[in-house]
Design an enzyme around this catalytic site. Structure first.
Site, PDB file in Angstrom:
ATOM      1  N   LYS A 180       1.005  -1.479   0.278  1.00 51.41           N
ATOM      2  CA  LYS A 180      -0.243   0.514   0.098  1.00 51.41           C
ATOM      3  C   LYS A 180       0.882   1.577  -0.129  1.00 51.41           C
ATOM      4  O   LYS A 180       1.742   1.352   0.851  1.00 51.41           O
ATOM      5  CB  LYS A 180      -0.556  -0.147   1.611  1.00 51.41           C
ATOM      6  CG  LYS A 180      -1.970   1.435   1.681  1.00 51.41           C
ATOM      7  CD  LYS A 180      -2.855   1.458   0.016  1.00 51.41           C
ATOM      8  CE  LYS A 180      -3.769   1.015   0.235  1.00 51.41           C
ATOM      9  NZ  LYS A 180      -5.124   1.027  -0.374  1.00 51.41           N
ATOM     10  N   HIS A 311     -10.726  -6.527  -4.438  1.00 50.50           N
ATOM     11  CA  HIS A 311      -9.857  -5.983  -3.628  1.00 50.50           C
ATOM     12  C   HIS A 311     -10.343  -5.930  -2.312  1.00 50.50           C
ATOM     13  O   HIS A 311     -10.969  -7.193  -1.662  1.00 50.50           O
ATOM     14  CB  HIS A 311     -11.156  -4.040  -4.125  1.00 50.50           C
ATOM     15  CG  HIS A 311     -11.498  -3.500  -2.959  1.00 50.50           C
ATOM     16  ND1 HIS A 311     -12.255  -3.038  -2.024  1.00 50.50           N
ATOM     17  CD2 HIS A 311     -10.113  -2.593  -2.582  1.00 50.50           C
ATOM     18  CE1 HIS A 311     -11.532  -1.826  -1.249  1.00 50.50           C
ATOM     19  NE2 HIS A 311     -10.896  -1.656  -1.762  1.00 50.50           N
TER      20      HIS A 311
END
Length: 422
Positions: A180, A311
Site C-alpha cells: 500500500k 479488492h
C-alpha cells in the site's frame, strides 16, 4: 396422466420472517494510506436473515450510517420474501451495496437449506483454494501492541517494511506481496519494492497501490524504473487520480494497470474499455451487487479481455468466507486476491479466524458460507460500536474524511488528503 398435486412453492416456513442489521466495531491497527490512517477501532455491519422454520443466513458489509440505514430501509422488502427471488429484490432496491450484503446472506441461507456450499449456487468452483496476497502497509505503532494480530511496530521505511513482510510470509505463507503506497516519497516506496525483491526473491510477484496520489508524470517515471528492473511487478493499482489519467498513463507504460477506484460499477466498464484506461478490474462483492454481481462482472470482463483480481477492506470472517466462495467461482480471477484479514485482531465468527495455508484458503464444502456467528463476540462488538467512535465509511469521500480525522489522533491536525501529492 393427471394429478391433484399443486405446483411446488416455497412454504411459509421457508420465507424470511426476521431481518437483523447489526453494526459492530472491531480492533484494527493504525494502517496508513494516501488519505491518512485507520483509527484503531473500525466499523462493520452484520446482516442476519431468519426464516420461519429457524434457518439462518448471514452477510457482512461496511459499517457507516449510510449503509446501515439503507439496510434497515430494505428490511420491509426482505421480510416475507422467498429467498430465491433475489433479482426482484435487487431491482427494487437499486442500491448495489445494500443488495450486496443481502445477496450474501440470502445465498448463505439457501445453501444451508439445500445442503450446498455457496460456490455451487454461483455455478460451481473452478479452483479448490483461493490464493491471497500479503497486504503490506506503512503504519503507526499500535497503542496496545500485545493485542495486535501481527506486526504491532511502526513501519516507516523500506527496511521496516521488509521486517513486516517477513512476519506475513512466516506466519501465513504468502508468496505474492502487495504494498500500500502513497504514504512515503515515491522514491522510498520504489526502494521498498527493491528491498522486498532482494529479501524474498526477484521472481516474487509484487504490486503497489498508491491510491491515486501520484501524478501521471511521476507514475510514468516510476513505471519506467520498474520496467528496467528485474522485479516481478504484476501491476500498478490506481497510481493516478482519474480514469482519464489512467488512460494517459497506459500510453506511457507496458506494466498492467489495475483499478478499484474508477471502475466500481457496471456503467463504468464501457468507458474504461473505450478509453483503454485499465487492464485489470479489482472486484469486491460488497459493492458489485453481491456475490452474483461479481460473477456477472467477471464474465463481462472476460468478454473485453480484462483481468480480474479482488479488492479488500478491513473485513471480518463472514466477508472472508464470502470472498473465498465467490473467487472460487470466478473463472477470470488471475491474481492472488487482496485481504486485510491477517491484520484483524478479533472476529465475529465461531472458531475463527479462518486460517491460511501457504498463503491460500481452501474452499469450504460445508453448506452455505461454512461459517457461523459467535453470539458472545457479536454482542460484545455491537456494544463497542455504540460506545466507541469507530472508523466507518462506504465510499471514497467518506473514507477520505474518516482517515484524515484519524490523523489528528497521532498529532497531524494539519493533514490534508490532497491528490496528486507527488
Amino acid at each position: 396422466m393427471s394429478s391433484n398435486t399443486e405446483p411446488s412453492t416455497p412454504t411459509q416456513e421457508r420465507r424470511i420472517t426476521d431481518v437483523e442489521v447489526i453494526p459492530v466495531a472491531h480492533r484494527e491497527p493504525p494502517l496508513r494510506n494516501s488519505w491518512g490512517a485507520h483509527s484503531e477501532v473500525a466499523a462493520r455491519t452484520i446482516v442476519r436473515l431468519t426464516t420461519a422454520d429457524g434457518e439462518v443466513g448471514i452477510g457482512e458489509t461496511y459499517g457507516d450510517e449510510k449503509v446501515i440505514n439503507a439496510l434497515k430501509r430494505a428490511s420491509s422488502l426482505v421480510e416475507g420474501m422467498n429467498p430465491y427471488e433475489r433479482k426482484p429484490l435487487e431491482l427494487r432496491l437499486q442500491d448495489p451495496m445494500a443488495y450486496g450484503a443481502l445477496d450474501t446472506a440470502l445465498l448463505d441461507l439457501i445453501g444451508k437449506t439445500v445442503g450446498e456450499p455457496v460456490y455451487n449456487l454461483l455455478g460451481g468452483k473452478v479452483r479448490d483454494e483461493v490464493e491471497y496476497s500479503g497486504y503490506l502497509f506503512y503504519k503507526y505503532g499500535d497503542s496496545d501492541p500485545d493485542s495486535a494480530a501481527i506486526a504491532p511496530q511502526a513501519v516507516e521505511s523500506a527496511e521496516d517494511m521488509v521486517e513486516e513482510a517477513g512476519e506475513f510470509v512466516d506466519e501465513h505463507g504468502f508468496s505474492t506481496l502487495k504494498l500500500k503506497g502513497g504514504v512515503l516519497e515515491p522514491e522510498e516506496e520504489l526502494r521498498t519494492l527493491e528491498l522486498l525483491g532482494e529479501e524474498f526473491g526477484r521472481d516474487t510477484p509484487l504490486r503497489i497501490d498508491p491510491n491515486g496520489t501520484w501524478s501521471v508524470e511521476t507514475s510514468s517515471r516510476i513505471a519506467r524504473r520498474l520496467e528496467e528492473s528485474d522485479l516481478h511487478i504484476q501491476f500498478l493499482e490506481d497510481p493516478v487520480t482519474t480514469m482519464n489519467a489512467h488512460a494517459r498513463l497506459k500510453r506511457n507504460t507496458s506494466l498492467p494497470v489495475a483499478t478499484n477506484m474508477y471502475v466500481v460499477e457496471f456503467d463504468q466498464i464501457a468507458p474504461a474499455v473505450e478509453m483503454n484506461a485499465v487492464d485489470i478490474i479489482l472486484s469486491d462483492h460488497h459493492y458489485w451487487s453481491g456475490l452474483t454481481g461479481n460473477v456477472r462482472m467477471n464474465d463481462i470482463a472476460e468478454v473485453f479481455d480484462l483481468g480480474v483480481g479482488m479488492h479488500s477492506n478491513s473485513h471480518l470472517g463472514v466477508s472472508m468466507a464470502a470472498m473465498t466462495h465467490v473467487a472460487a467461482a470466478m473463472s477470470n480471477v488471475g491474481y492472488a486476491c487482496d485481504t486485510h484479514y491477517p491484520w484483524m485482531a478479533e472476529d465475529v465468527i465461531a472458531d475463527g479466524p479462518i486460517e491460511f495455508e501457504d498463503g491460500a484458503i481452501p474452499v469450504s464444502d460445508d453448506p452455505g458460507l461454512g461459517v457461523s456467528l459467535d453470539e458472545a463476540k457479536l454482542e460484545r462488538m455491537n456494544e463497542r460500536y455504540h460506545e466507541a467512535d469507530p472508523l466507518a465509511y462506504s465510499d471514497v469521500s467518506s473514507m477520505a474524511a474518516e482517515y484524515a480525522d484519524a490523523e489528528t489522533e497521532v498529532g497531524r491536525s494539519d493533514w490534508l488528503p490532497n491528490k496528486p501529492r507527488w
